[in-house]
Motif scaffolding. Structure first.
Motif, PDB file in Angstrom:
ATOM      1  N   UNK A  66       0.821  -1.197   0.000  1.00  0.00           N
ATOM      2  CA  UNK A  66       0.000   0.000   0.000  1.00  0.00           C
ATOM      3  C   UNK A  66       0.853   1.243   0.000  1.00  0.00           C
ATOM      4  N   UNK A  67       0.275   2.405  -0.396  1.00  0.00           N
ATOM      5  CA  UNK A  67       0.995   3.665  -0.375  1.00  0.00           C
ATOM      6  C   UNK A  67      -0.003   4.761  -0.032  1.00  0.00           C
ATOM      7  N   UNK A  68       0.511   5.945   0.286  1.00  0.00           N
ATOM      8  CA  UNK A  68      -0.298   7.025   0.834  1.00  0.00           C
ATOM      9  C   UNK A  68      -1.310   7.525  -0.191  1.00  0.00           C
ATOM     10  N   UNK A  69      -2.611   7.555   0.214  1.00  0.00           N
ATOM     11  CA  UNK A  69      -3.664   8.027  -0.697  1.00  0.00           C
ATOM     12  C   UNK A  69      -3.561   9.526  -0.924  1.00  0.00           C
ATOM     13  N   UNK A  70      -3.094  10.279   0.064  1.00  0.00           N
ATOM     14  CA  UNK A  70      -2.978  11.736  -0.110  1.00  0.00           C
ATOM     15  C   UNK A  70      -1.956  12.080  -1.188  1.00  0.00           C
ATOM     16  N   UNK A  71      -0.875  11.307  -1.261  1.00  0.00           N
ATOM     17  CA  UNK A  71       0.123  11.559  -2.311  1.00  0.00           C
ATOM     18  C   UNK A  71      -0.474  11.284  -3.701  1.00  0.00           C
ATOM     19  N   UNK A  72      -1.301  10.231  -3.768  1.00  0.00           N
ATOM     20  CA  UNK A  72      -1.941   9.923  -5.060  1.00  0.00           C
ATOM     21  C   UNK A  72      -2.825  11.082  -5.499  1.00  0.00           C
ATOM     22  N   UNK A  73      -3.631  11.621  -4.570  1.00  0.00           N
ATOM     23  CA  UNK A  73      -4.518  12.732  -4.924  1.00  0.00           C
ATOM     24  C   UNK A  73      -3.723  13.965  -5.331  1.00  0.00           C
ATOM     25  N   UNK A  74      -2.607  14.225  -4.630  1.00  0.00           N
ATOM     26  CA  UNK A  74      -1.772  15.377  -4.988  1.00  0.00           C
ATOM     27  C   UNK A  74      -1.164  15.198  -6.376  1.00  0.00           C
ATOM     28  N   UNK A  75      -0.698  13.989  -6.653  1.00  0.00           N
ATOM     29  CA  UNK A  75      -0.086  13.721  -7.964  1.00  0.00           C
ATOM     30  C   UNK A  75      -1.136  13.854  -9.069  1.00  0.00           C
ATOM     31  N   UNK A  76      -2.323  13.309  -8.828  1.00  0.00           N
ATOM     32  CA  UNK A  76      -3.397  13.406  -9.835  1.00  0.00           C
ATOM     33  C   UNK A  76      -3.767  14.857 -10.096  1.00  0.00           C
ATOM     34  N   UNK A  77      -3.922  15.642  -9.013  1.00  0.00           N
ATOM     35  CA  UNK A  77      -4.277  17.052  -9.182  1.00  0.00           C
ATOM     36  C   UNK A  77      -3.182  17.799  -9.939  1.00  0.00           C
ATOM     37  N   UNK A  78      -1.928  17.509  -9.614  1.00  0.00           N
ATOM     38  CA  UNK A  78      -0.815  18.192 -10.297  1.00  0.00           C
ATOM     39  C   UNK A  78      -0.773  17.819 -11.772  1.00  0.00           C
ATOM     40  N   UNK A  79      -0.925  16.511 -12.088  1.00  0.00           N
ATOM     41  CA  UNK A  79      -0.924  16.083 -13.483  1.00  0.00           C
ATOM     42  C   UNK A  79      -2.083  16.715 -14.258  1.00  0.00           C
ATOM     43  N   UNK A  80      -3.265  16.749 -13.630  1.00  0.00           N
ATOM     44  CA  UNK A  80      -4.430  17.336 -14.313  1.00  0.00           C
ATOM     45  C   UNK A  80      -4.193  18.814 -14.605  1.00  0.00           C
ATOM     46  N   UNK A  81      -3.625  19.562 -13.644  1.00  0.00           N
ATOM     47  CA  UNK A  81      -3.385  20.993 -13.868  1.00  0.00           C
ATOM     48  C   UNK A  81      -2.364  21.225 -14.974  1.00  0.00           C
ATOM     49  N   UNK A  82      -1.304  20.404 -15.012  1.00  0.00           N
ATOM     50  CA  UNK A  82      -0.261  20.590 -16.015  1.00  0.00           C
ATOM     51  C   UNK A  82      -0.758  20.256 -17.416  1.00  0.00           C
ATOM     52  N   UNK A  83      -1.469  19.130 -17.533  1.00  0.00           N
ATOM     53  CA  UNK A  83      -1.956  18.754 -18.856  1.00  0.00           C
ATOM     54  C   UNK A  83      -3.096  19.660 -19.320  1.00  0.00           C
ATOM     55  N   UNK A  84      -3.915  20.156 -18.387  1.00  0.00           N
ATOM     56  CA  UNK A  84      -4.959  21.124 -18.757  1.00  0.00           C
ATOM     57  C   UNK A  84      -4.334  22.404 -19.284  1.00  0.00           C
ATOM     58  N   UNK A  85      -3.251  22.840 -18.672  1.00  0.00           N
ATOM     59  CA  UNK A  85      -2.571  24.052 -19.158  1.00  0.00           C
ATOM     60  C   UNK A  85      -2.031  23.848 -20.562  1.00  0.00           C
ATOM     61  N   UNK A  86      -1.642  22.598 -20.890  1.00  0.00           N
ATOM     62  CA  UNK A  86      -1.141  22.304 -22.237  1.00  0.00           C
ATOM     63  C   UNK A  86      -2.262  21.971 -23.215  1.00  0.00           C
ATOM     64  N   UNK A  87      -3.528  21.901 -22.732  1.00  0.00           N
ATOM     65  CA  UNK A  87      -4.656  21.593 -23.602  1.00  0.00           C
ATOM     66  C   UNK A  87      -4.750  20.130 -23.967  1.00  0.00           C
ATOM     67  N   UNK A  88      -4.272  19.242 -23.091  1.00  0.00           N
ATOM     68  CA  UNK A  88      -4.294  17.817 -23.362  1.00  0.00           C
ATOM     69  C   UNK A  88      -4.914  17.093 -22.180  1.00  0.00           C
ATOM     70  N   UNK A  89      -5.238  15.813 -22.410  1.00  0.00           N
ATOM     71  CA  UNK A  89      -5.783  14.989 -21.346  1.00  0.00           C
ATOM     72  C   UNK A  89      -4.690  14.120 -20.745  1.00  0.00           C
ATOM     73  N   UNK A  90      -4.869  13.791 -19.470  1.00  0.00           N
ATOM     74  CA  UNK A  90      -3.881  12.961 -18.783  1.00  0.00           C
ATOM     75  C   UNK A  90      -3.978  11.537 -19.312  1.00  0.00           C
ATOM     76  N   UNK A  91      -2.906  10.952 -19.791  1.00  0.00           N
ATOM     77  CA  UNK A  91      -2.962   9.562 -20.278  1.00  0.00           C
ATOM     78  C   UNK A  91      -3.286   8.598 -19.134  1.00  0.00           C
ATOM     79  N   UNK A  92      -3.880   7.483 -19.503  1.00  0.00           N
ATOM     80  CA  UNK A  92      -4.230   6.499 -18.494  1.00  0.00           C
ATOM     81  C   UNK A  92      -3.026   5.616 -18.164  1.00  0.00           C
ATOM     82  N   UNK A  93      -2.787   5.404 -16.869  1.00  0.00           N
ATOM     83  CA  UNK A  93      -1.766   4.458 -16.417  1.00  0.00           C
ATOM     84  C   UNK A  93      -2.087   4.104 -14.970  1.00  0.00           C
ATOM     85  N   UNK A  94      -1.581   2.981 -14.538  1.00  0.00           N
ATOM     86  CA  UNK A  94      -1.818   2.527 -13.174  1.00  0.00           C
ATOM     87  C   UNK A  94      -0.728   3.072 -12.262  1.00  0.00           C
ATOM     88  N   UNK A  95      -1.149   3.454 -11.079  1.00  0.00           N
ATOM     89  CA  UNK A  95      -0.228   4.045 -10.121  1.00  0.00           C
ATOM     90  C   UNK A  95       0.424   2.948  -9.277  1.00  0.00           C
TER      91      UNK A  95
END
Length: 309
Positions: free
Chosen positions: A24-53
């Motif tokens: 297992x790993x920290x759920x808060x880190x997963x949410x932070x990483x997801x939010x950061x990836x979404x903000x970065x790819x949204x700024x570039x006008x793209x969608x976050x690719x699917x992959x397993x964490x």
């Protein structure tokens, strides 16, 4: 996302489905990483690719996100400081330029105190017009460009106003039609409300008549049932039609014609001399003929009334 962070994040996003680890790993880190990836790819006008964490990818992305956010915050602070300094510099430059222009005008004898009121008012008008047209100088070319731009804006505004006026006319036409329709509906509703009491009275009258008609229907059905039972008792058959009854009436008339001479003869015997033996024989003979005629008539009637097999 800074330029130094892009290759790492992209290389992770372009990987195919990574199987998740068993630990297992920290759920808060997963949410932070997801939010950061979404903000970065949204700024570039793209969608976050699917992959397993996985724990490894989450740890790497979390460190990259932390560094990127720190750099972004530092860059924001520096940019805000530069903007403030630029604004202060522009203000100082304008103050310096204004002081320099004032000094030059004073040296050539064009200071504000030495100018006539008409010149000062004209200069103020030029300055106000320049501020209104949002131009930095009072040259004729700047005025012409600003006036041309203002003319284009005015044309666009007039076109929009014309379009709005046309739409307003259409809406006004629709509104007038709707008001006329509403007036017609109100008038129709008033007429219907006026016609309601007599209609209700007529409906009540019809209800009363229907009640009477229902009772009559039940009475007639009972009478029909009684008549049908009576006809069944006397042996009535649907085969006895009007033609059969007419035929029986003709037979009856024929028998009456046959029996009438016999009755007349019997009545004439009342005038004969009192010879009892001959009179009795004659009477008995006529009675037998009369009884035979009645029996024949009865047989005909019974055969007509008997139900057909």
């Amino acid at each position: 996302m800074s330029e130094g962070d892009t290759p790492a994040s992209v290389s992770m996003s372009e990987t195919t489905k990574i199987s998740s680890g068993s630990g297992g790993f920290d759920a808060s880190r997963i949410s932070e990483v997801k939010a950061w990836l979404a903000s970065q790819f949204d700024a570039a006008g793209k969608e976050v690719p699917e992959f397993e964490y996985t724990p490894r990818s989450i740890a790497h992305l979390h460190s990259v996100a932390t560094v990127s956010q720190a750099k972004t915050q530092a860059a924001t602070i520096v940019a805000n400081d530069f903007r403030q300094k630029a604004a202060e510099y522009r203000a100082q430059v304008w103050l310096f330029v204004a002081a320099r222009i004032r000094e030059i005008l004073e040296h050539v004898g064009l200071a504000q105190e030495s100018l006539t009121p008409n010149v000062v008012s004209s200069a103020q008008v030029l300055a106000n017009v320049a501020n209104l047209l949002n131009i930095r100088d009072t040259e004729l070319s700047s005025y012409l460009v600003a006036i041309a731009d203002l003319s284009l804006r005015r044309t666009a505004v007039e076109e929009k106003r014309t379009k709005v006026q046309q739409e307003s006319k259409v809406l006004l036409d629709y509104t007038r039609k709707a008001i006329a329709r509403l007036t017609y509906l109100k008038r129709t509703l008033g007429q219907l409300e006026d016609e309601t009491p007599p209609r209700e009275a007529q409906i009540e009258h019809w209800k009363t008549n229907m009640t009477i008609m229902e009772s009559k229907e039940r009475q007639y059905l009972q009478q029909y049932s009684n008549f049908k039972a009576m006809l069944n008792r006397v042996g009535y058959s649907p085969d006895i039609s009007h033609g059969v009854l007419v035929e029986l009436a003709e037979h009856k008339k024929g028998l009456e014609k046959q029996t009438k001479p016999i009755l007349d003869t019997l009545r004439s015997y009342q005038d004969l001399p009192p010879d009892k033996a001959l009179a009795a024989l004659a009477i008995e003979d006529k009675k037998r003929q009369y009884d035979a005629a009645e029996k024949y008539l009865e047989d005909v009637l019974q055969s007509a009334l008997a139900p057909s097999n």
